[in-house]
Design a protein around this motif. Structure first.
Motif, short mmCIF file in Angstrom:
data_model
loop_
_atom_site.label_atom_id
_atom_site.label_comp_id
_atom_site.label_asym_id
_atom_site.label_seq_id
_atom_site.Cartn_x
_atom_site.Cartn_y
_atom_site.Cartn_z
N ASN A 82 -10.52 -0.49 0.95
CA ASN A 82 -9.60 0.59 1.33
C ASN A 82 -8.56 0.00 2.29
N ASP A 83 -7.72 0.88 2.85
CA ASP A 83 -6.81 0.39 3.89
C ASP A 83 -7.00 1.12 5.21
N ASP A 84 -7.88 2.12 5.24
CA ASP A 84 -8.11 2.88 6.48
C ASP A 84 -9.16 2.23 7.38
N GLY A 85 -9.81 1.19 6.88
CA GLY A 85 -10.79 0.48 7.69
C GLY A 85 -12.22 0.75 7.24
N ARG A 109 -5.39 -0.40 8.33
CA ARG A 109 -4.27 -1.24 7.88
C ARG A 109 -3.39 -0.49 6.88
N SER A 110 -3.30 0.82 7.05
CA SER A 110 -2.43 1.60 6.17
C SER A 110 -1.00 1.08 6.26
N GLY A 111 -0.34 1.01 5.13
CA GLY A 111 1.02 0.50 5.11
C GLY A 111 1.10 -1.02 4.98
N ILE A 136 -11.66 6.22 -0.32
CA ILE A 136 -10.67 7.26 -0.56
C ILE A 136 -9.66 7.24 0.59
N ASN A 137 -8.39 7.14 0.27
CA ASN A 137 -7.42 7.11 1.34
C ASN A 137 -7.27 8.47 2.01
N CYS A 138 -7.08 8.42 3.33
CA CYS A 138 -6.77 9.63 4.10
C CYS A 138 -5.27 9.88 3.95
N GLY A 198 -1.61 0.22 1.21
CA GLY A 198 -2.66 -0.80 1.15
C GLY A 198 -3.77 -0.38 0.20
N THR A 199 -3.94 0.93 0.04
CA THR A 199 -4.96 1.45 -0.89
C THR A 199 -4.65 1.01 -2.32
N VAL A 200 -3.39 1.21 -2.71
CA VAL A 200 -2.97 0.81 -4.06
C VAL A 200 -3.02 -0.72 -4.17
#
Ligand code: MN
Length: 249
Positions: A7-10, A38-40, A90-92, A104-106
């Protein structure tokens, strides 16, 4: 299946934990995720320093790098496991339209594009999700469908799920990416020592958000599934740019 989850939210994000627990019921799930939000981060790789990994007691591997670092490490030799599929989320928050460029999720899903099955990025469309379990159940169904009916061409599936109870979903829609209006302006402020700092402003609202787009599906309480392609070539412009480039020398 052997699923690599990132994921990218950690690595302690509730969306990740919810999806892990759901997928674990029928699959072998390995979690390799960033050690912080690490969103974005988009598709960035950490090339300026080595990347360290801490394994938690529950087996989750936390990486001091980007989502792309996580999947890249896991697929190129850090682990012995051969994986069948990468799932991210699942991204927030939603990843609609141009969000996919920064997400970062994609990106984590994209990094798994060479595996045996299509890669899946899952986002819950609310800044403060209340129904992660809906997204998790949707993700499980999509993964199961890919297992029994693999897509002919592996694609990256960008899945956005309305933040509603599972029973309130109005079905699935395969969509194209819409796009957003220009982002809100940067917000200038100062740090406690009076030095100037800036906050990146909020994303713009839906610009191209009509029927057929991912934005529109979400407003109808439908799960949006957009197949993505990494090839950024603008084929329709090949000819006009060839003519334009003829006299460059
Ligand atoms: Mn995120």
């Amino acid at each position: 299946m052997r699923i690599l989850l990132s994921n990218d939210d950690g690595c302690i994000a509730p969306g990740l934990v919810c999806l892990r627990d759901q997928l674990r019921r029928h699959h072998e799930v390995t979690v390799v995720a960033p050690d912080r939000n690490r969103s974005g981060a988009s598709n960035s790789l950490t090339l300026s320093k080595p990347v360290r990994v801490q394994e938690h007691a529950d087996g989750t591997m936390c990486v001091d790098g980007t989502p792309t670092d996580c999947v890249h490490l896991a697929l190129t030799g850090m682990l012995d496991t051969p994986f069948d599929m990468v799932v991210s989320g699942i991204n927030c928050g939603s990843n609609l339209g141009d969000d996919t460029l920064y997400s970062g999720t994609v990106a984590a899903a994209m990094e798994g594009r060479f595996l045996g099955y299509s890669a899946v990025a899952v986002s819950c469309c609310s800044p403060a999700p209340e129904h992660y379990e809906t997204s998790a159940r949707v993700a499980e169904r999509i993964v199961e469908r890919l297992r029994t009916h693999p897509l002919a061409e592996n694609v990256i599936l960008n899945v956005n799920v309305p933040d509603v109870p599972f029973e309130a979903l109005a079905g699935y829609e395969v969509t194209r990416l819409g796009n957003r209006h220009r982002a809100e302006p940067v917000i200038p402020t100062t740090d406690p020592r009076g030095r100037p700092i800036w906050w990146i402003g909020a994303a713009g609202s839906g610009g191209d958000a009509g029927p057929g787009t991912d934005f529109h599906a979400i407003t109808q309480n439908r799960v949006s599934i957009t197949p993505l392609l990494v090839d950024l070539t603008r084929y329709a412009a090949m000819e006009s740019v060839s003519v334009w480039a003829r006299n460059l020398t």
